[in-house]
Design an enzyme around this catalytic site. Structure first.
Site, PDB file in Angstrom:
ATOM      1  N   GLU A   1       0.808  -1.221   0.000  1.00  0.00           N
ATOM      2  CA  GLU A   1       0.000   0.000   0.000  1.00  0.00           C
ATOM      3  C   GLU A   1       0.845   1.277   0.000  1.00  0.00           C
ATOM      4  OE1 GLU A   1      -4.073  -1.747   2.016  1.00  0.00           O
ATOM      5  OE2 GLU A   1      -2.458  -1.118   3.349  1.00  0.00           O
TER       6      GLU A   1
ATOM      7  N   GLY B   1     -12.605  -4.563   1.263  1.00  0.00           N
ATOM      8  CA  GLY B   1     -13.631  -5.439   0.723  1.00  0.00           C
ATOM      9  C   GLY B   1     -14.899  -4.618   0.498  1.00  0.00           C
TER      10      GLY B   1
ATOM     11  N   MET C   1      -9.633  -3.224   7.890  1.00  0.00           N
ATOM     12  CA  MET C   1      -9.135  -3.580   9.217  1.00  0.00           C
ATOM     13  C   MET C   1      -8.372  -2.469   9.939  1.00  0.00           C
ATOM     14  SD  MET C   1      -8.064  -7.541   8.272  1.00  0.00           S
ATOM     15  CE  MET C   1      -7.748  -8.007   9.969  1.00  0.00           C
ATOM     16  N   GLU C   2      -8.369  -1.244   9.393  1.00  0.00           N
ATOM     17  CA  GLU C   2      -7.582  -0.175  10.039  1.00  0.00           C
ATOM     18  C   GLU C   2      -8.258   1.191  10.116  1.00  0.00           C
ATOM     19  OE1 GLU C   2      -6.339  -1.753   7.225  1.00  0.00           O
ATOM     20  OE2 GLU C   2      -5.210  -3.346   8.237  1.00  0.00           O
TER      21      GLU C   2
ATOM     22  N   ASP D   1     -11.697  -6.911  -3.177  1.00  0.00           N
ATOM     23  CA  ASP D   1     -12.506  -8.137  -3.100  1.00  0.00           C
ATOM     24  C   ASP D   1     -13.915  -7.768  -2.652  1.00  0.00           C
ATOM     25  OD1 ASP D   1     -10.692  -7.961  -0.413  1.00  0.00           O
ATOM     26  OD2 ASP D   1     -12.737  -8.565   0.048  1.00  0.00           O
TER      27      ASP D   1
END
Ligand code: SAH
Length: 230
Positions: free
Chosen positions: A12, A78, A172-173, A196
């Site tokens: 990233e 996602g 997740m962050e 995804d």
């Protein structure tokens, strides 16, 4: 002005480091931070490692130790919203923690006393992102992002997060970075490119599209930095 650019994984931030070319590497608090001067502004760049705890540590370090006055996050996510396809960009309007659960005490999901379910991202940078999208001829959606310490690869869980938080994407962050920036009064911007659809094929899709999607996101964030430098 000092700006933090943050990701969770090496993929990233590597397109950002590549674009900047030369930078200084500083090891601190179990991580590497990259400092550079770019178009008259100071940058501190890092990937945190995956999840809420590592991203909290990195965001706080970038602000408290390195003195960042704005924070931009670039990464992949996602999709929940069916209008988001692999490679599409989403700008977070507000963020929540989908795995924060003290509902046994009658609280809503994502809430703890003295906290808030949602934290809003900086409106000025969101406005700026519309101009950047226009300049780049890109279609960028705005929406709610839900964060948790889980890689979601399950239609049922994804739909639950979508309906409980009205979320359009999950990762997740972002939610933890939002908590840090909000508490320290540092304007923040969270951008994600879809890797995804958080369904049973998510891990395969993620592996296939991580690099291209991370690059999409990084390019856009650098255009944001260009605008901030002007
Ligand atoms: N491939 C990695 C694990 C990736 S975890 C490994 O094996 O080491 C997923 C990362 O991408 C997180 O940083 C998260 O923010 C984001 N992400 C992308 N799709 C996601 C999904 N479906 N659920 C949760 N996080 C997702």
């Amino acid at each position: 002005m000092k700006i933090a650019i943050m990701g969770a994984m090496p993929e990233e931030i590597s397109p950002i480091l590549e674009k900047i070319g030369s930078y200084k590497t500083i090891s601190y608090a179990g991580n590497k931070y990259y400092e550079a001067s770019y178009r008259g502004i100071d940058l501190v760049i890092a990937y945190s490692k995956i999840g809420k705890v590592f991203s909290t540590l990195t965001a706080a370090t970038m602000i408290e130790h390195f003195g960042a006055q704005k924070l931009l996050f670039s990464g992949v996510a996602g999709a929940i919203s069916p209008t988001l396809k692999v490679g599409d960009l989403i700008v977070a309007t507000k963020l929540a923690q989908h795995d924060l659960d003290i509902t046994a005490f009658g609280h809503p999901f994502g809430y703890v006393p003295e906290g808030a379910v949602f934290i809003e991202a900086d409106k000025q940078m969101i406005e700026m992102s519309k101009e950047v999208a226009k300049d780049m001829g890109k279609n960028v959606q705005e929406g709610i992002i839900a964060t948790g310490d889980q890689f979601v690869a399950n239609e049922e869980r994804k739909n639950w997060i979508g309906s409980t938080f009205g979320a359009d994407a999950l990762e997740m962050e972002g939610g933890s970075v939002a908590v840090v920036c909000n508490a320290l009064e540092v304007p923040f911007f969270i951008l994600r490119a879809i890797s995804d659809a958080a369904d049973m094929d998510a891990s395969f899709s993620f592996d296939e599209f991580l690099q291209t999607s991370a690059k999409e996101s990084a390019e856009f964030v650098m255009k944001m930095v260009d605008k901030l430098a002007n």
